[in-house]
Design an enzyme around this catalytic site. Structure first.
Site, PDB file in Angstrom:
ATOM      1  N   HIS A  16      -9.445  -5.671   3.888  1.00  0.00           N
ATOM      2  CA  HIS A  16      -8.146  -5.701   3.239  1.00  0.00           C
ATOM      3  C   HIS A  16      -7.529  -4.328   3.028  1.00  0.00           C
ATOM      4  O   HIS A  16      -6.398  -4.235   2.565  1.00  0.00           O
ATOM      5  CB  HIS A  16      -8.271  -6.422   1.894  1.00  0.00           C
ATOM      6  CG  HIS A  16      -9.194  -5.728   0.944  1.00  0.00           C
ATOM      7  ND1 HIS A  16     -10.552  -5.800   1.077  1.00  0.00           N
ATOM      8  CD2 HIS A  16      -8.951  -4.942  -0.120  1.00  0.00           C
ATOM      9  CE1 HIS A  16     -11.113  -5.090   0.110  1.00  0.00           C
ATOM     10  NE2 HIS A  16     -10.157  -4.561  -0.623  1.00  0.00           N
ATOM     11  N   CYS A  17      -8.229  -3.243   3.349  1.00  0.00           N
ATOM     12  CA  CYS A  17      -7.629  -1.934   3.089  1.00  0.00           C
ATOM     13  C   CYS A  17      -7.558  -1.043   4.323  1.00  0.00           C
ATOM     14  O   CYS A  17      -6.491  -0.533   4.644  1.00  0.00           O
ATOM     15  CB  CYS A  17      -8.344  -1.226   1.943  1.00  0.00           C
ATOM     16  SG  CYS A  17     -10.071  -0.877   2.251  1.00  0.00           S
ATOM     17  N   ILE A  18      -8.662  -0.846   5.026  1.00  0.00           N
ATOM     18  CA  ILE A  18      -8.681   0.100   6.147  1.00  0.00           C
ATOM     19  C   ILE A  18      -7.619  -0.223   7.202  1.00  0.00           C
ATOM     20  O   ILE A  18      -6.897   0.665   7.638  1.00  0.00           O
ATOM     21  CB  ILE A  18     -10.089   0.191   6.782  1.00  0.00           C
ATOM     22  CG1 ILE A  18     -11.099   0.705   5.760  1.00  0.00           C
ATOM     23  CG2 ILE A  18     -10.076   1.063   8.024  1.00  0.00           C
ATOM     24  CD1 ILE A  18     -10.871   2.122   5.280  1.00  0.00           C
ATOM     25  N   ILE A  20      -4.850  -1.822   6.812  1.00  0.00           N
ATOM     26  CA  ILE A  20      -3.506  -1.991   6.258  1.00  0.00           C
ATOM     27  C   ILE A  20      -2.975  -0.710   5.617  1.00  0.00           C
ATOM     28  O   ILE A  20      -1.826  -0.323   5.828  1.00  0.00           O
ATOM     29  CB  ILE A  20      -3.509  -3.160   5.243  1.00  0.00           C
ATOM     30  CG1 ILE A  20      -3.830  -4.453   5.987  1.00  0.00           C
ATOM     31  CG2 ILE A  20      -2.172  -3.266   4.514  1.00  0.00           C
ATOM     32  CD1 ILE A  20      -4.142  -5.621   5.094  1.00  0.00           C
ATOM     33  N   ASP A  21      -3.788  -0.023   4.839  1.00  0.00           N
ATOM     34  CA  ASP A  21      -3.326   1.150   4.103  1.00  0.00           C
ATOM     35  C   ASP A  21      -2.726   2.259   4.986  1.00  0.00           C
ATOM     36  O   ASP A  21      -1.715   2.848   4.611  1.00  0.00           O
ATOM     37  CB  ASP A  21      -4.447   1.715   3.235  1.00  0.00           C
ATOM     38  CG  ASP A  21      -4.784   0.799   2.063  1.00  0.00           C
ATOM     39  OD1 ASP A  21      -4.061  -0.208   1.881  1.00  0.00           O
ATOM     40  OD2 ASP A  21      -5.755   1.083   1.342  1.00  0.00           O
TER      41      ASP A  21
END
Length: 169
Positions: A16-18, A20-21
């Site tokens: 959910h982060c790598i 998208i961020d």
């Protein structure tokens, strides 16, 4: 050497982060008239990895004079990283979808993920296409291909069994 850490390419990025961020950072830089070309290139390469993995499977099957359509394929590991039950943005889901679209008879094994939801709401259990539950990988012969996408420690027993079978033991 001190400080060395090996990195091995995988079938893409998940979680959910790598994945998208960095896109947020790239967008923010564009509002300041900067271009984050490296982020955009990395995103492009990572986005194509599931297609690259499927192309490798197709080539390997073709080398054995087999087609993807109807080939029994076992995918080890569907979570986006080892030892978790989180499949958010997992590249394994893209690989699975691409193989199913090509007609593969696909099964998966992940000690942390009993079933996955595919596009359209279809459920894929570890036992096979469109089934809930079903036989465990120990009971499922792999006639065509083994696609090892996972790193979970619980997959070790399946890897060892399949390696022994491939050697004829």
């Amino acid at each position: 050497p001190f400080g060395f850490m090996a990195f091995y390419p995988g079938p893409g990025l998940g979680g959910h982060c790598i994945p998208i961020d960095p896109h947020y950072l790239s967008w923010k830089l564009k509002t300041l008239n900067y271009q984050a070309r490296f982020i955009e290139l990395a995103s492009e390469v990572n986005g194509e990895m599931p297609h690259h993995v499927v192309a490798k499977v197709v080539d390997a099957l073709n080398d054995q004079r087999k087609s993807v359509r109807g080939a029994r394929i076992l995918v080890l590991g569907v979570a986006y990283k080892k030892d978790v039950d989180d499949v958010r943005e997992s590249p394994a889901l893209d690989v699975i979808k691409l193989l199913l679209d090509r007609g593969a008879d696909l099964r998966f094994s992940d000690p942390h993920v009993p079933e996955i939801a595919l596009d359209g709401g279809d459920l894929l259990g570890g036992g096979g296409t469109g089934q809930r539950g079903g036989p465990q990988p120990d009971d499922t012969p792999v006639e065509a291909a083994l696609l090892d996408l996972g790193q979970s420690r619980g997959l070790g027993q399946h890897r060892r069994r399949l390696q022994a079978e491939s050697r004829g033991h």
